[in-house]
Scaffold this motif. Structure first.
Motif, PDB file in Angstrom:
ATOM      1  N   ILE A   1      51.417  32.757  19.089  1.00 17.65           N
ATOM      2  CA  ILE A   1      52.160  31.971  18.111  1.00 17.65           C
ATOM      3  C   ILE A   1      51.457  30.628  17.993  1.00 17.65           C
TER       4      ILE A   1
ATOM      5  N   ILE B   1      62.862  33.603  15.139  1.00 23.47           N
ATOM      6  CA  ILE B   1      62.522  33.611  16.560  1.00 23.47           C
ATOM      7  C   ILE B   1      63.748  33.274  17.389  1.00 23.47           C
TER       8      ILE B   1
ATOM      9  N   ILE C   1      55.552  34.547  11.628  1.00 25.99           N
ATOM     10  CA  ILE C   1      56.772  34.649  12.403  1.00 25.99           C
ATOM     11  C   ILE C   1      57.880  34.137  11.495  1.00 25.99           C
TER      12      ILE C   1
ATOM     13  N   GLY D   1      50.752  33.438  13.298  1.00 25.82           N
ATOM     14  CA  GLY D   1      50.461  34.050  14.579  1.00 25.82           C
ATOM     15  C   GLY D   1      49.388  35.102  14.434  1.00 25.82           C
TER      16      GLY D   1
ATOM     17  N   TRP E   1      51.443  27.017  17.295  1.00 26.36           N
ATOM     18  CA  TRP E   1      52.351  25.883  17.226  1.00 26.36           C
ATOM     19  C   TRP E   1      51.595  24.675  17.719  1.00 26.36           C
TER      20      TRP E   1
ATOM     21  N   LEU F   1      58.455  39.571  12.779  1.00 26.57           N
ATOM     22  CA  LEU F   1      57.123  39.263  12.277  1.00 26.57           C
ATOM     23  C   LEU F   1      56.866  40.007  10.973  1.00 26.57           C
TER      24      LEU F   1
END
Length: 116
Positions: free
Chosen positions: A59, A34, A31, A17, A61, A41
């Protein structure tokens, strides 16, 4: 022992991130866990953060998830900083992406239980 005040399950992950502070600094983060309401973090160097600071987080992803968050705690280590955040502002598209990410993690951890 204090009772855990969390409403949502936390999932251990490892995602990349990027954080931007209101003071204008940006830095990469990992990260490490979550939930639907926040995350933990970790930086790869020491950074100057304080409880109550507001940050912007991306973030990385399948699609980037963008959110504004409040820092809830900070732990400075010798070579890195670890901190907890609570998501404060997130639009519906990003909220749906976060829900998909958490669902995917939850399903993966469930299948681990059933394959033993």
């Amino acid at each position: 022992m204090d009772a855990d005040k969390r409403y949502y399950t936390r999932y251990v992950i490892s995602l990349k991130g990027r954080v931007a502070t209101e003071k204008g600094s940006t830095f990469p983060v990992e990260i490490v866990d979550i939930s639907a309401e926040g995350a933990r973090l970790k930086t790869d160097s020491q950074v100057n953060l304080n409880k109550g600071d507001i940050i912007n987080l991306v973030i990385k992803w399948k699609s980037s998830i963008k959110t504004k968050a409040e820092i809830r705690w900070v732990k400075n280590e010798k070579f890195h900083t670890e901190f907890g955040i609570m998501f404060t502002e997130m639009d519906m598209a990003n909220r749906e992406a976060l829900s998909s990410l958490i669902s995917e993690i939850a399903l993966a951890s469930l299948s681990d239980l059933y394959t033993r």
